[in-house]
Design an enzyme around this catalytic site. Structure first.
Site, PDB file in Angstrom:
ATOM      1  CE1 TYR A   1      -4.992   2.138   4.127  1.00 32.62           C
ATOM      2  CE2 TYR A   1      -3.623   0.922   5.838  1.00 32.62           C
ATOM      3  CZ  TYR A   1      -3.819   1.223   4.216  1.00 32.62           C
ATOM      4  OH  TYR A   1      -3.007   0.722   3.240  1.00 32.62           O
TER       5      TYR A   1
ATOM      6  CE1 TYR B   1      -4.026  -1.279  -4.861  1.00 32.87           C
ATOM      7  CE2 TYR B   1      -4.884  -3.547  -4.520  1.00 32.87           C
ATOM      8  CZ  TYR B   1      -4.453  -2.473  -3.986  1.00 32.87           C
ATOM      9  OH  TYR B   1      -4.375  -2.343  -2.377  1.00 32.87           O
TER      10      TYR B   1
ATOM     11  CB  VAL C   1      -0.284  -5.646   4.395  1.00 33.88           C
ATOM     12  CG1 VAL C   1      -1.454  -5.298   5.076  1.00 33.88           C
ATOM     13  CG2 VAL C   1      -0.310  -6.008   2.897  1.00 33.88           C
TER      14      VAL C   1
ATOM     15  CB  SER D   1      -0.944   0.105   1.285  1.00 35.30           C
ATOM     16  OG  SER D   1      -2.136  -0.974   0.970  1.00 35.30           O
TER      17      SER D   1
ATOM     18  CE  LYS E   1      -3.860   0.607  -1.030  1.00 38.44           C
ATOM     19  NZ  LYS E   1      -4.471   0.490   0.284  1.00 38.44           N
TER      20      LYS E   1
HETATM   21  N1  GLN Z   1      -1.827  -5.565  -1.788  1.00 42.39           N
HETATM   22  C1  GLN Z   1      -2.452  -5.182  -0.522  1.00 42.39           C
HETATM   23  C2  GLN Z   1      -4.024  -5.389  -0.469  1.00 42.39           C
HETATM   24  O1  GLN Z   1      -4.464  -4.763  -1.417  1.00 42.39           O
HETATM   25  C3  GLN Z   1      -2.057  -3.859   0.060  1.00 42.39           C
HETATM   26  C4  GLN Z   1      -2.756  -3.802   1.366  1.00 42.39           C
HETATM   27  C5  GLN Z   1      -1.812  -2.694   2.177  1.00 42.39           C
HETATM   28  O2  GLN Z   1      -0.640  -2.758   2.170  1.00 42.39           O
HETATM   29  N2  GLN Z   1      -2.484  -2.074   3.426  1.00 42.39           N
HETATM   30  O3  GLN Z   1      -4.493  -6.065   0.269  1.00 42.39           O
END
Ligand code: GLN
Length: 445
Positions: free
Chosen positions: A244, A192, A262, A67, A70
């Site tokens: 978040y 993605y 994550v 993420s 993003k």
């Molecule tokens: N690729 C992960 C997902 O979409 C990224 C989520 C994250 O890093 N919070 O679930």
């Protein structure tokens, strides 16, 4: 080791030692490949606006960006389409929900923001395929320019998420079902997944964060990756939505735009100051690296990095507020002294922005320019004037001149002139003494 290298590296090393033993948290395992990460891995990196690099621990160990991609893909979409167009399809409101929540606006189906999965999938989908540069190539190229080196994809992690990513596919289908989108989020969700599987190190992430902090120019390569206003827009959304459902608490306690992922990556940016990154894969319940969070929070505390904490540096801008008769080297004689008494003098130093320009003009008024007589502004020790400060100082002097008052500046480097302007509209001298002499010679009295 030099003084600076020692001081900053020591701070990072100390935090590394302090939190290396924190072993709460869990590895992400909903993407099976991520559960294979070394739970002990821990790296910290900081890159300054001059491109100085500092690190501690596993700052060169590769992991997938997840993420943390993003904000950078959002930046790419914003540079290509502009904020108004992008905002039609993805909002910028904190969702207060988990990263994988169904954060869609009631009625329109528009995702809450581009930092949660729903909005990130739309941001990815908004990047158009170009001739010879399909969407993913553009994204990989953009992430690489932010990092300052060519990045690649961890195919195992990509395959692992592609095999298990039903929740994100479901989100994409839901988004598509809600309205007339100009692109297909279902087709984009595979891109993605690939973007999330791009391999980086903590040092790469620090460079990426530093590029946002540096107004879109990578401080290592000098490459302008995105326009300055886009960098500011992305930092704003990171500040409100990057963590978040922990975003408010993070802004309160740490006070820096940030983004977590994550796989254990975490970035924080100090606008015009530094880019910071941590890597450690044990996560708290919000999906944030436990050691990364502790280290960045402590660093922010210790070094006073909280954005809302900006104690005014009183006196740093204005170095002199007086009338010319109080200055040394006044020629003897009552008449001369009386003339000089009517010349207000203020001197400034350093880099002047809006706040500093306000202080300088106020000082000029305090020196007597607010009443009668002439005014001299001494800019000899000013090192930079931004466009706002220049306009304010020119405006202030023009108002005095419009009142029939004599004004002059000591401005040997011509900082008060507009770029391209040959002779300034304000009478300019190379030293304060000359400016004062000119004003005093012609002052009535
Ligand atoms: N690729 C992960 C997902 O979409 C990224 C989520 C994250 O890093 N919070 O679930």
């Amino acid at each position: 080791m030099s003084a600076a290298t020692g001081a900053v590296t020591d701070a990072l090393r100390e935090l590394h030692t302090r939190y290396a033993g924190a072993d709460e948290g869990e590895l992400a395992d909903y993407i099976p490949e991520l559960a294979l990460a070394d739970p002990g891995a821990f790296g910290l990196a900081l890159i300054s606006m001059d491109g100085h690099r500092y690190s501690a621990g596993d700052a060169g160990v590769p992991f997938t960006v997840q993420s943390v991609s993003k904000p950078f893909v959002y930046a790419l979409a914003l540079s290509l389409l502009g904020l108004d167009e992008v905002s039609r399809w993805v909002n910028a409101e904190p969702s207060g929900e988990a990263f994988n929540a169904i954060s869609l606006e009631r009625g329109t189906g528009r995702p809450a923001n581009a930092m949660v999965n729903a909005g990130a999938i739309v941001a990815t989908a908004l990047v158009p395929d170009a001739p010879g540069a399909p969407r993913f190539e553009r994204i990989l190229d953009c992430l690489s320019r932010f990092a300052g080196r060519k990045l690649d994809v961890d195919e195992e992690v990509y395959a692992s998420e592609a095999a298990t990513g039903d929740r994100n596919r479901a989100l994409a289908h839901l988004i598509r079902s809600t309205g007339p989108l100009p692109m297909d989020p279902v087709a984009a969700v595979e891109t993605y997944f690939r973007q999330c599987a791009v391999r980086v190190t903590a040092l790469d992430l620090a460079a990426m964060a530093a590029t946002l902090a540096h107004g879109g120019v990578n401080p290592l390569t000098g490459d302008r990756v995105v326009p300055e206003h886009v960098a500011a827009q992305v930092l704003a959304v990171m500040a409100t939505c990057g963590m978040y459902d922990a975003s408010g608490d993070w802004l309160l306690r740490v006070g820096l735009p940030a983004k977590s992922g994550v796989s254990g990556g975490l970035i924080a940016a100090g606008p015009a100051r530094f880019g910071l990154a941590a890597y450690s894969p044990l996560l708290d319940p919000t999906g944030t690296s436990v050691r990364g969070r502790l280290a960045i929070r402590t660093l922010s505390d210790r070094l006073g990095l909280h954005l809302m904490h900006n104690p005014a540096l009183a006196g740093a801008t204005v170095t002199l507020v007086t009338t010319a008769d109080e200055l040394p080297a006044v020629p003897a004689g009552e008449r001369e002294r009386a003339r000089r008494e009517r010349v207000a003098v203020a001197a400034a130093q350093g880099a002047l922005d809006f706040t500093a320009a306000e202080r300088v003009l106020y000082a000029l008024d305090e020196a007597g320019a607010g009443r009668t007589g002439a005014a001299v502004l001494d800019l000899v020790r000013v090192t930079d004037l931004d466009t706002v400060a220049r306009a304010m100082l020119r405006g202030g002097l023009a108002r005095l001149a419009a009142d029939g008052r004599r004004t002059a500046v000591a401005d040997p480097d011509g900082r008060l002139r507009e770029p391209g302007e040959k002779t300034g509209t304000v009478r300019s001298f190379t030293s304060r003494d000359e400016a004062v002499a000119w004003c005093a010679a012609t002052a009535s009295g």
